[in-house]
Design a protein around this motif. Structure first.
Motif, PDB file in Angstrom:
ATOM      1  N   UNK A   1       0.857  -1.186   0.000  1.00  0.00           N
ATOM      2  CA  UNK A   1       0.000   0.000   0.000  1.00  0.00           C
ATOM      3  C   UNK A   1       0.892   1.234   0.000  1.00  0.00           C
ATOM      4  N   UNK A   2       0.622   2.148  -0.917  1.00  0.00           N
ATOM      5  CA  UNK A   2       1.318   3.432  -0.968  1.00  0.00           C
ATOM      6  C   UNK A   2       0.403   4.507  -0.399  1.00  0.00           C
ATOM      7  N   UNK A   3       0.875   5.220   0.621  1.00  0.00           N
ATOM      8  CA  UNK A   3       0.126   6.322   1.233  1.00  0.00           C
ATOM      9  C   UNK A   3       0.702   7.630   0.704  1.00  0.00           C
ATOM     10  N   UNK A   4      -0.162   8.469   0.117  1.00  0.00           N
ATOM     11  CA  UNK A   4       0.281   9.735  -0.467  1.00  0.00           C
ATOM     12  C   UNK A   4      -0.481  10.863   0.221  1.00  0.00           C
ATOM     13  N   UNK A   5       0.196  11.563   1.130  1.00  0.00           N
ATOM     14  CA  UNK A   5      -0.448  12.647   1.879  1.00  0.00           C
ATOM     15  C   UNK A   5       0.641  13.572   2.399  1.00  0.00           C
ATOM     16  N   UNK A   6       0.431  14.889   2.249  1.00  0.00           N
ATOM     17  CA  UNK A   6       1.440  15.844   2.705  1.00  0.00           C
ATOM     18  C   UNK A   6       1.274  16.205   4.176  1.00  0.00           C
ATOM     19  N   UNK A   7       0.227  15.688   4.837  1.00  0.00           N
ATOM     20  CA  UNK A   7       0.070  15.875   6.279  1.00  0.00           C
ATOM     21  C   UNK A   7       0.835  14.750   6.973  1.00  0.00           C
TER      22      UNK A   7
ATOM     23  N   UNK B   1       2.680  -4.122   3.602  1.00  0.00           N
ATOM     24  CA  UNK B   1       3.936  -3.415   3.352  1.00  0.00           C
ATOM     25  C   UNK B   1       3.567  -2.006   2.912  1.00  0.00           C
ATOM     26  N   UNK B   2       4.114  -0.997   3.578  1.00  0.00           N
ATOM     27  CA  UNK B   2       3.660   0.376   3.373  1.00  0.00           C
ATOM     28  C   UNK B   2       4.828   1.288   3.038  1.00  0.00           C
ATOM     29  N   UNK B   3       4.612   2.158   2.054  1.00  0.00           N
ATOM     30  CA  UNK B   3       5.509   3.278   1.815  1.00  0.00           C
ATOM     31  C   UNK B   3       4.673   4.542   1.782  1.00  0.00           C
ATOM     32  N   UNK B   4       5.293   5.660   2.169  1.00  0.00           N
ATOM     33  CA  UNK B   4       4.575   6.919   2.265  1.00  0.00           C
ATOM     34  C   UNK B   4       5.370   8.029   1.601  1.00  0.00           C
ATOM     35  N   UNK B   5       4.697   8.828   0.770  1.00  0.00           N
ATOM     36  CA  UNK B   5       5.317   9.999   0.154  1.00  0.00           C
ATOM     37  C   UNK B   5       4.365  11.176   0.292  1.00  0.00           C
ATOM     38  N   UNK B   6       4.918  12.388   0.202  1.00  0.00           N
ATOM     39  CA  UNK B   6       4.112  13.599   0.364  1.00  0.00           C
ATOM     40  C   UNK B   6       3.979  14.385  -0.926  1.00  0.00           C
ATOM     41  N   UNK B   7       4.522  13.865  -2.013  1.00  0.00           N
ATOM     42  CA  UNK B   7       4.617  14.599  -3.271  1.00  0.00           C
ATOM     43  C   UNK B   7       3.988  13.792  -4.402  1.00  0.00           C
ATOM     44  N   UNK B   8       3.184  14.462  -5.235  1.00  0.00           N
ATOM     45  CA  UNK B   8       2.478  13.775  -6.305  1.00  0.00           C
ATOM     46  C   UNK B   8       3.390  13.148  -7.338  1.00  0.00           C
ATOM     47  N   UNK B   9       4.420  13.876  -7.772  1.00  0.00           N
ATOM     48  CA  UNK B   9       5.340  13.340  -8.774  1.00  0.00           C
ATOM     49  C   UNK B   9       6.069  12.108  -8.248  1.00  0.00           C
ATOM     50  N   UNK B  10       6.501  12.168  -6.984  1.00  0.00           N
ATOM     51  CA  UNK B  10       7.160  11.010  -6.384  1.00  0.00           C
ATOM     52  C   UNK B  10       6.199   9.831  -6.295  1.00  0.00           C
ATOM     53  N   UNK B  11       4.927  10.124  -6.028  1.00  0.00           N
ATOM     54  CA  UNK B  11       3.933   9.059  -5.926  1.00  0.00           C
ATOM     55  C   UNK B  11       3.787   8.319  -7.254  1.00  0.00           C
ATOM     56  N   UNK B  12       3.682   9.064  -8.348  1.00  0.00           N
ATOM     57  CA  UNK B  12       3.538   8.434  -9.664  1.00  0.00           C
ATOM     58  C   UNK B  12       4.753   7.570  -9.974  1.00  0.00           C
ATOM     59  N   UNK B  13       5.950   8.085  -9.686  1.00  0.00           N
ATOM     60  CA  UNK B  13       7.169   7.330  -9.948  1.00  0.00           C
ATOM     61  C   UNK B  13       7.232   6.069  -9.093  1.00  0.00           C
ATOM     62  N   UNK B  14       6.801   6.172  -7.831  1.00  0.00           N
ATOM     63  CA  UNK B  14       6.862   5.009  -6.947  1.00  0.00           C
ATOM     64  C   UNK B  14       5.840   3.947  -7.350  1.00  0.00           C
ATOM     65  N   UNK B  15       4.689   4.364  -7.841  1.00  0.00           N
ATOM     66  CA  UNK B  15       3.727   3.381  -8.347  1.00  0.00           C
ATOM     67  C   UNK B  15       4.353   2.596  -9.498  1.00  0.00           C
ATOM     68  N   UNK B  16       5.090   3.285 -10.371  1.00  0.00           N
ATOM     69  CA  UNK B  16       5.760   2.603 -11.489  1.00  0.00           C
ATOM     70  C   UNK B  16       6.787   1.593 -10.988  1.00  0.00           C
ATOM     71  N   UNK B  17       7.585   1.989 -10.007  1.00  0.00           N
ATOM     72  CA  UNK B  17       8.709   1.148  -9.574  1.00  0.00           C
ATOM     73  C   UNK B  17       8.294   0.064  -8.584  1.00  0.00           C
TER      74      UNK B  17
END
Length: 234
Positions: free
Chosen positions: A13-19, A36-52
């Motif tokens: 699961x990828x969590x994408x939230x700037x809070x 298994x969780x990863x978290x990012x606060x940035x939209x561009x990073x989120x798109x790249x992480x979904x790819x990888x």
């Protein structure tokens, strides 16, 4: 980027939230429930992480700075059919449904219970298909339930997971008229809480991808005042 765990055997699961406090809280609940969780606060990073990283589910905040949740959802849908749960603090229906229109599968309104969010994620992933499930033909439409493939006139149709599940629910019981609530229980699970009209949005997506005329559909029929059922096809 915060990496909670990267066990390859766990659903991702990828969590994408700037809070940051909310992202940490949601991530902790998901990890505790076996993800298994990863978290990012940035939209561009989120798109790249979904790819990888290829997560099974993306929990995506609508109100991200810069590239917002709508743009992220649209970008992810161009290459991935992962489940997307949109988080939104906006309570008006057009705002709540905006994410669904660009391909999100579900939404949760802030503030929310982390336990409820985890339950929704768990329900999304609890839909195994049995190998003996049928191949259904409705005129020019062919639905391979076990293979999760759809063809119209022999051409493949690219549906998201939720869109496929909605179509499969209707196709496997073609004589049944489903209310919105019954489709929600079939696809999202009986514990889902929210606006039943998200069914209409996903039905609209499926019709468009099947080439079904919304004014005179042949594959998915509207039963006025009740809900939806399969048509006779063409």
């Amino acid at each position: 980027m915060t990496v909670m765990t990267t066990d390859r055997q766990l659903p991702r699961v990828l969590v994408v939230d700037d809070e940051a406090p909310l992202a940490r809280l949601v991530s902790a609940y998901l990890e505790r429930d076996g993800f298994a969780v990863e978290s990012v606060a940035d939209g561009l990073m989120a798109v790249e992480l979904v790819r990888r990283w290829n997560p099974a589910v993306v929990v995506l905040d609508l109100g991200l700075p810069g590239m917002d949740g709508i743009e992220v959802c649209r970008a992810v849908r161009a290459f991935s059919d992962c489940y997307i749960v949109m988080l939104t603090a906006r309570v008006q229906e057009p705002d709540r449904l905006k994410g669904l229109l660009v391909g999100a599968d579900d939404y949760v309104i802030k503030p929310f219970s982390p336990k409820e969010l985890v339950a929704r994620v768990r329900v999304m992933l609890r839909r195994p298909r049995q190998a003996d499930e049928p191949v259904i033909e409705v005129g020019a439409l062919r639905v391979d339930v076990a293979g999760r493939e759809v063809h119209v006139d022999g051409a493949p149709v690219d549906l998201t997971r939720i869109e496929f599940d909605v179509l499969a629910a209707l196709a496997t019981r073609a004589q049944v008229v489903f209310t919105r609530r019954e489709l929600i229980e079939e696809v999202w699970g009986p514990d889902w809480v929210g606006d039943d009209h998200l069914v209409d949005v996903h039905i609209g997506h499926v019709r468009r991808k099947l080439g079904d005329d919304a004014a005179d559909p042949v594959f998915i029929k509207t039963v006025r005042g009740v809900g939806y059922r399969m048509g006779a096809g063409r």
